[in-house]
Design a protein around this motif. Structure first.
Motif, mmCIF file in Angstrom:
data_model
loop_
_atom_site.group_PDB
_atom_site.id
_atom_site.type_symbol
_atom_site.label_atom_id
_atom_site.label_comp_id
_atom_site.label_asym_id
_atom_site.label_seq_id
_atom_site.Cartn_x
_atom_site.Cartn_y
_atom_site.Cartn_z
ATOM 1 N N ALA A 1 -9.501 -12.792 -6.282
ATOM 2 C CA ALA A 1 -9.499 -12.367 -7.686
ATOM 3 C C ALA A 1 -8.090 -12.532 -8.258
ATOM 4 O O ALA A 1 -7.101 -12.244 -7.581
ATOM 5 N N ASP A 2 -8.002 -13.023 -9.498
ATOM 6 C CA ASP A 2 -6.701 -13.194 -10.129
ATOM 7 C C ASP A 2 -6.492 -12.132 -11.206
ATOM 8 O O ASP A 2 -7.362 -11.281 -11.444
ATOM 9 N N LYS A 3 -5.333 -12.182 -11.871
ATOM 10 C CA LYS A 3 -5.015 -11.182 -12.887
ATOM 11 C C LYS A 3 -5.965 -11.261 -14.069
ATOM 12 O O LYS A 3 -6.295 -10.246 -14.684
ATOM 13 N N PHE A 4 -6.403 -12.479 -14.407
ATOM 14 C CA PHE A 4 -7.337 -12.665 -15.511
ATOM 15 C C PHE A 4 -8.643 -11.920 -15.228
ATOM 16 O O PHE A 4 -9.220 -11.262 -16.106
ATOM 17 N N ILE B 1 -8.117 -8.212 -15.680
ATOM 18 C CA ILE B 1 -8.115 -7.836 -17.101
ATOM 19 C C ILE B 1 -9.546 -7.753 -17.612
ATOM 20 O O ILE B 1 -9.907 -6.840 -18.365
ATOM 21 N N LYS B 2 -10.373 -8.719 -17.181
ATOM 22 C CA LYS B 2 -11.787 -8.715 -17.549
ATOM 23 C C LYS B 2 -12.471 -7.426 -17.098
ATOM 24 O O LYS B 2 -13.208 -6.784 -17.857
ATOM 25 N N THR B 3 -12.187 -7.008 -15.864
ATOM 26 C CA THR B 3 -12.784 -5.794 -15.324
ATOM 27 C C THR B 3 -12.344 -4.559 -16.104
ATOM 28 O O THR B 3 -13.152 -3.681 -16.412
ATOM 29 N N ALA C 1 -16.384 -10.461 -24.174
ATOM 30 C CA ALA C 1 -17.106 -11.721 -23.951
ATOM 31 C C ALA C 1 -16.133 -12.891 -23.803
ATOM 32 O O ALA C 1 -16.293 -13.733 -22.906
ATOM 33 N N LEU C 2 -15.129 -12.950 -24.683
ATOM 34 C CA LEU C 2 -14.165 -14.056 -24.642
ATOM 35 C C LEU C 2 -13.364 -14.049 -23.340
ATOM 36 O O LEU C 2 -13.169 -15.098 -22.708
ATOM 37 N N VAL C 3 -12.892 -12.870 -22.933
ATOM 38 C CA VAL C 3 -12.107 -12.768 -21.697
ATOM 39 C C VAL C 3 -12.990 -13.054 -20.485
ATOM 40 O O VAL C 3 -12.551 -13.679 -19.511
ATOM 41 N N THR C 4 -14.261 -12.633 -20.538
ATOM 42 C CA THR C 4 -15.201 -12.911 -19.452
ATOM 43 C C THR C 4 -15.381 -14.414 -19.277
ATOM 44 O O THR C 4 -15.320 -14.941 -18.150
ATOM 45 N N LEU D 1 -13.793 -19.616 -16.594
ATOM 46 C CA LEU D 1 -13.302 -20.994 -16.736
ATOM 47 C C LEU D 1 -12.023 -21.219 -15.950
ATOM 48 O O LEU D 1 -11.798 -22.305 -15.407
ATOM 49 N N SER D 2 -11.169 -20.195 -15.892
ATOM 50 C CA SER D 2 -9.888 -20.348 -15.187
ATOM 51 C C SER D 2 -10.110 -20.680 -13.713
ATOM 52 O O SER D 2 -9.366 -21.463 -13.120
#
Length: 213
Positions: free
Chosen positions: A141-144, A147-149, A190-193, A198-199
């Motif tokens: 899992a990354d930082k992105f 943040i989503k969580t 939704a956008l961050v998810t 995608l990342s």
């Protein structure tokens, strides 16, 4: 020392399993309703009894969400990661996500398309991780993703508070600032998810483009 290490090794896994149990209790309690406009999909009971059930369900969901951060932290801190933990922790996370957001959709707190976005992201990333695992690569899992969580948990906390009418919250009051702020938060979730999913596909594109891996 070995016995103590084995005992510590079991704690994160027990916390993870307890999260699954808490979520199933949450679903049972959230499925009682008896308000002025009861959910027809739920079991209709006395209004006061239903509200108490909802309060307990909300508390259980928050505790379950907090255990999501606790079990991984303990496993890393004490170096007691296990194969069981690697298997059950992401499954527990998905059960938590599905159960809480399906109930929010059912109570019309969240539009169904938000849940569809979350499901699509989870299935796609799980597929990528399965492909990576088959090639001996671990996708952490990354930082992105974290943040989503956090954003998903924030939406759960606010949506639950509105469900119980805590702090005067009512995100379904169209025309109010809370309604606008709620939908801005959901769009951000939704956008961050989508972006977090995608990342992974961009960073690990060699997995599905490079046949030599």
């Amino acid at each position: 020392m070995g016995i103590q290490h084995e005992s510590m090794k079991k704690i994160p896994n027990r916390i993870t399993v307890s999260r699954i149990i808490l979520i199933f209790l949450f679903v049972v309690l959230a499925n009682f309703d008896g308000g002025p406009d009861p959910n027809p999909n739920c079991i209709i009971v006395n209004a006061k009894f239903a509200y108490v059930c909802h309060v307990i369900a909300y508390i259980l969901a928050i505790i379950a969400g907090l255990t999501d951060f606790l079990d991984g932290h303990l496993a890393r801190k004490y170096h007691v990661e296990s194969d069981f933990g690697r298997l059950i922790d992401p499954l527990a996370d998905k059960i938590f996500l599905l159960a809480t957001y399906i109930m929010m959709v059912d109570y019309r707190l969240v539009p169904a398309w938000i849940l569809i976005v979350m499901l699509a992201r989870e299935f796609m990333v799980t597929g990528l991780r399965t492909l990576a695992s088959a090639k001996g690569i671990v996708i952490a899992a990354d930082k992105f993703g974290k943040i989503k969580t956090v954003l998903q948990m924030l939406a759960l906390f606010i949506g639950g508070a509105s469900w119980l009418h805590l702090f005067g919250f009512n995100v379904l009051d169209k025309g109010s600032w809370m309604y606008a702020a709620w939908y801005i938060l959901l769009i951000l979730v939704a956008l961050v998810t989508v972006a977090s999913g995608l990342s992974y596909f961009i960073r690990y594109r060699k997995l599905y483009f490079d046949s030599t891996l």
